[in-house]
Design an enzyme around this catalytic site. Structure first.
Site, PDB file in Angstrom:
ATOM      1  N   CYS A  78       0.830  -1.210   0.000  1.00 42.27           N
ATOM      2  CA  CYS A  78       0.000   0.000   0.000  1.00 42.27           C
ATOM      3  C   CYS A  78       0.861   1.255   0.000  1.00 42.27           C
ATOM      4  O   CYS A  78       0.609   2.198  -0.729  1.00 42.27           O
ATOM      5  CB  CYS A  78      -0.917   0.039   1.218  1.00 42.27           C
ATOM      6  N   HIS A  79       1.876   1.269   0.875  1.00 45.55           N
ATOM      7  CA  HIS A  79       2.648   2.510   1.090  1.00 45.55           C
ATOM      8  C   HIS A  79       3.841   2.638   0.160  1.00 45.55           C
ATOM      9  O   HIS A  79       4.525   3.663   0.177  1.00 45.55           O
ATOM     10  CB  HIS A  79       3.127   2.584   2.544  1.00 45.55           C
ATOM     11  N   ARG A 100      10.984   4.602  28.060  1.00 48.37           N
ATOM     12  CA  ARG A 100      11.735   5.660  28.751  1.00 48.37           C
ATOM     13  C   ARG A 100      10.853   6.337  29.815  1.00 48.37           C
ATOM     14  O   ARG A 100      11.287   6.571  30.940  1.00 48.37           O
ATOM     15  CB  ARG A 100      12.229   6.657  27.706  1.00 48.37           C
ATOM     16  N   CYS A 160      11.291   6.358  33.933  1.00 46.31           N
ATOM     17  CA  CYS A 160      11.336   7.608  34.697  1.00 46.31           C
ATOM     18  C   CYS A 160      10.312   7.546  35.842  1.00 46.31           C
ATOM     19  O   CYS A 160      10.586   7.993  36.953  1.00 46.31           O
ATOM     20  CB  CYS A 160      11.020   8.790  33.785  1.00 46.31           C
TER      21      CYS A 160
END
Lengths: 106, 262
Positions: free
Chosen positions: B80-81, B219, B223
Site C-alpha cells: 500500500c505505502h 523511557r 522515569c
C-alpha cells in the site's frame, strides 16, 4: 534477524592504512543473569570474530561474556591490493554469520 | 515560647524557598536542546556514524519487515505505502496523531498495529518486541532531519492539555513531577548523569544502558519507576497523552531516529 553493518572504504591508495568498522547484531547474553523466577538465562554470545583479506587472515578476536550487545569491532590494516574482505562471526547455539566487502586499491 | 512562631515562619520561608523555583517554568524556544547535546562525545560519535549506530541494525530489520507479507490478506506495508522514503517521510514528525475511529491520539507504534489489524488483518505486535521497534524505527528514520510538527491538529488540543497536566503533576513516593527535573533542573546532574530537557527527538532510540532499542513509552515508564510511581501500562492513554505533550513541546526540533543515548 541477524544483520551486520560493515564500513570499509571503497577505494584506497596502495600502502594506505585503512580503518575497518564492523557491527554485528547479537544480544550477547552473559549466562550470569537470572529471570524474575530465578532461573539462569543460558549464555548466548559471539565467541569468535575473524577477518580475511583476499583469503589471508588479517584479524581475529575472541569475545567473552562481558562484551556488550551488538559488538562493534574496528581495526586497521594496510591496503595492499584490490579484492575482498570476508568477515565471520561464530557463537553459541550454532551462531554463524558472515559478510564481505570489496575494495579497490589504486 | 516567642521562638516557636519564628521557627514556623522560618520553616515556611524555607518551604517557600524550595517550592518556588520548582514551579514549572517552561523552557524558552531558543533554549531547547536535544538529548544529543547532553551526551559524551563518544556517544555522539556512535550516533553520527550509521555504520556504528546499533539502532541502524533495527532499521535494517524494519526495512525487510516493511516488505514482508503478513496477516490474512497477505499484504505487506510496501503493497500500500510503496517506497517508505517517499510515503513515510515526515510521518513520525506528526505523531502521536488523532485517530478518528478511536476518537483519541495514537502513537506511531499504535498506528503500525492499527494498520496491521485493519488493513492486513494481522495480529498486533507486542509492545517493545523486536519487530514493532524495528518497524517503528524504520518508519521514523524516514523523517530524519524533519522538524517535529506534532499537535498541529486542533482535535488534539484537549489531549495535549491532559498530557501537560500529567507532566506537571507530582507523583510517586519521591513526589516529583516531570517538570521538576526536565523544565526546572535540566542544566544540572542527577547521580552523575545529565538531566536532559526530555525532548523526545530520537525515538525509538538505542540506549547503551538497555543494550537495545526502546520506545519513548519505555523511557517514560522507567522515569516513573525512578520517582517510585506506578508506571502506566504500555499503550495507556495517559502515556500517549504525555508523549503527545512532549512531542508538541519539541515542535520545530529535527527528528534524529535512531538516536543513541547513554
Amino acid at each position: 534477524m541477524a544483520s551486520a553493518l560493515i564500513n570499509v572504504p571503497a577505494k584506497a591508495k596502495r600502502g594506505e592504512i585503512i580503518e575497518i568498522k564492523t557491527l554485528m547484531s547479537h544480544i550477547m547474553e552473559t549466562g550470569y543473569r537470572r529471570t524474575a523466577t530465578g532461573e539462569l538465562i543460558p549464555r548466548n554470545i559471539i565467541t569468535s570474530f575473524s577477518c580475511r583479506y583476499n583469503g589471508a587472515e588479517i584479524f581475529r578476536a575472541d569475545l567473552f561474556p562481558a562484551i556488550a550487545a551488538n559488538p562493534f569491532i574496528t581495526f586497521f590494516t594496510v591496503a595492499t591490493e584490490s579484492g575482498k574482505f570476508d568477515f565471520d562471526w561464530i557463537g553459541d547455539n550454532g551462531f554463524a554469520e558472515s559478510a564481505s566487502a570489496l575494495i579497490t586499491v589504486e | 515560647m516567642k521562638s516557636i512562631p519564628a521557627i514556623i515562619g522560618a520553616a515556611l520561608l524555607v518551604t517557600a524557598g524550595i517550592v518556588a523555583p520548582l514551579l514549572a517554568t517552561e523552557i524558552p524556544q531558543g533554549a531547547r536542546r536535544s538529548g544529543y547535546s547532553f551526551t559524551a562525545p563518544e556517544t555522539q560519535a556512535i550516533q553520527n556514524d550509521d555504520t556504528a549506530n546499533p539502532g541502524m541494525l533495527s532499521v535494517l530489520d524494519g526495512a525487510s519487515l516493511w516488505k514482508d507479507k503478513a496477516g490474512a490478506l497477505s499484504k505487506a506495508c510496501a503493497d500500500c505505502h510503496h517506497d517508505a522514503g517517499v510515503s513515510m517521510r515526515g510521518v513520525a514528525a506528526r505523531y502521536p496523531a488523532f485517530d478518528q475511529a478511536l476518537g483519541r491520539p495514537v502513537n506511531l507504534e499504535q498506528r503500525i498495529n492499527l494498520c496491521r489489524v485493519r488493513n492486513q488483518q494481522a495480529t498486533p505486535l507486542a509492545y517493545e518486541s523486536h519487530e514493532l521497534l524495528a518497524l517503528t524505527a524504520f518508519v521514523a528514520e524516514q523523517s530524519r532531519g524533519v522538524a517535529i510538527e506534532t499537535g498541529a491538529d486542533p482535535q488534539l488540543e484537549p489531549f495535549i492539555t491532559k498530557g501537560r497536566d500529567l507532566f506537571m503533576h507530582r507523583q510517586g513516593q519521591l513526589n516529583l513531577g516531570c517538570t521538576n527535573c526536565h523544565d526546572d533542573n535540566w542544566d544540572k546532574h542527577l547521580a552523575g548523569s545529565a538531566i536532559t530537557q526530555g525532548q523526545p527527538t530520537g525515538y525509538p532510540l538505542y540506549r547503551l544502558e538497555w543494550q537495545s532499542l526502546g520506545s519513548l513509552e519505555r523511557r517514560l515508564r522507567s522515569c516513573m519507576a525512578g520517582v517510585r510511581a506506578q508506571p502506566y501500562d504500555y499503550g495507556a492513554p495517559e502515556l500517549v497523552e504525555l508523549e503527545l505533550y512532549l512531542m508538541s513541546r519539541a515542535r520545530g526540533m529535527p527528528i534524529e531516529t535512531p538516536a543513541v543515548r547513554p
